[in-house]
Design an enzyme around this catalytic site. Structure first.
Site, PDB file in Angstrom:
ATOM      1  N   SER A   7      -6.857   5.578   0.010  1.00 34.39           N
ATOM      2  CA  SER A   7      -7.211   4.283  -0.571  1.00 34.39           C
ATOM      3  C   SER A   7      -8.687   3.990  -0.319  1.00 34.39           C
ATOM      4  CB  SER A   7      -6.367   3.174   0.057  1.00 34.39           C
ATOM      5  OG  SER A   7      -4.992   3.424  -0.125  1.00 34.39           O
ATOM      6  N   ASP A  66       0.815  -1.212   0.000  1.00 32.41           N
ATOM      7  CA  ASP A  66       0.000   0.000   0.000  1.00 32.41           C
ATOM      8  C   ASP A  66       0.850   1.264   0.000  1.00 32.41           C
ATOM      9  OD1 ASP A  66      -2.495   1.404   0.146  1.00 32.41           O
ATOM     10  OD2 ASP A  66      -2.235   1.664   2.304  1.00 32.41           O
ATOM     11  N   GLN A  89      -5.540  -1.420  -6.816  1.00 32.87           N
ATOM     12  CA  GLN A  89      -6.109  -0.472  -5.856  1.00 32.87           C
ATOM     13  C   GLN A  89      -6.801   0.663  -6.594  1.00 32.87           C
ATOM     14  OE1 GLN A  89      -3.760   2.475  -3.173  1.00 32.87           O
ATOM     15  NE2 GLN A  89      -4.111   0.659  -1.905  1.00 32.87           N
TER      16      GLN A  89
END
Length: 284
Positions: free
Chosen positions: A225, A203, A275
């Site tokens: 996110s 991430d 993502q």
């Protein structure tokens, strides 16, 4: 002297509260919201503790619902969706202040043989030719750079370039970024520790690839996110260098979508990630 790898393993470990119920801790941080990779990795650990030892996670899919609060621990509750002979499915809810902040669905599989192929790794410079990611963020005026540098101390991230700086233009893929990553120190041989640490690291930069085609300083963009998915293809060690080859096929409606391929130095494709997140110019 502290060992960053062991500190990361300790962070991603969970306190057992009851059957399928766990509590996760935080590092010291001055940031306003909990790093999403930490919550995703701790949720993976919670789910993995509910399956037999001969099952290994092969994919996870998740949504970030609310910003995490560093002031209180995160509670992880595991729901056992399915137990089959070859596959098992779990759903993990992370909550704070009595509200869900994150949901993760995981699929586990018993090891078996099958067809095998993979993409070829792109031809890129080695890690020694990369630039420290946190130093780049600091030079770009990112207000969180110092806090992130402390929080991500276990990660060695060497940025190779993106579509605007350092990479050859590719009309078919206008928004790309590449970097080498590894965990500093020795992680040991527990496969779950490596899977969780990779989820934590995955991430770090993926959403940023969606800005690579645009003349926008990430420090001037509100980024968050919204969802995150990982597929684990082959075993690998997260404390050895791996290439994060990132492409953003689309950005629209204040959202950016990015895909990452993960290769070890010998060219083995070991994981993929995807993502979507908020990318909105800051108004202040």
């Amino acid at each position: 002297m502290s060992d960053p790898a062991q500190e990361l393993i300790a962070l991603l470990d969970l306190e057992y509260l009851d059957v399928d119920l766990f509590r996760g801790a935080h590092p010291e941080s001055t940031r306003q919201r909990v790093y999403g990779g930490q919550v995703a990795a701790q949720a993976l650990v919670a789910g993995a503790r509910s399956v037999p030892d001969d099952f290994s996670v092969h994919s996870l899919h998740s949504y970030f619902l609310l910003p995490g609060d560093y002031g209180v621990p995160v509670i992880y509750e595991v729901e056992r969706i399915r137990d089959g002979r070859s596959f098992a499915t779990r759903r993990v809810m992370a909550r704070q202040h009595g509200r869900p902040i994150y949901y993760q669905t995981l699929s586990f599989q018993r090891a078996e043989e099958g067809f095998d192929h993979q993409d070829v790794m792109p031809d890129v410079p080695g890690p020694e030719d990369g630039m420290d990611l946190v130093e780049l963020m600091r030079g770009g005026g990112n207000e969180d750079a110092d806090a992130l540098g402390k929080e991500w101390a276990a990660l060695d991230v060497r940025w190779l370039g993106n579509s605007r700086h350092g990479l050859e233009p590719d009309p078919a893929h206008p928004s790309q970024a590449r970097m080498w990553i590894r965990v500093r120190g020795e992680m040991g041989d527990n496969p779950l520790d490596h899977l969780a640490a990779f989820t934590y690291a995955s991430d770090v930069s993926l959403l940023g690839a969606s800005l690579a085609a645009h003349p926008a300083n990430p420090a001037s963009v509100q980024m968050a996110s919204l969802d995150h998915a990982v597929w684990f293809h082959r075993p690998f060690r997260v404390d050895e260098w791996w290439l994060y080859d990132q492409t953003s096929p689309s950005a629209s409606g204040a959202r950016g979508f990015s895909i990452g391929r993960v290769f070890t130095q010998d060219g083995t494709l070991v994981a993929s990630a995807a993502q979507e997140g908020l990318i909105r110019p800051k108004t202040r």
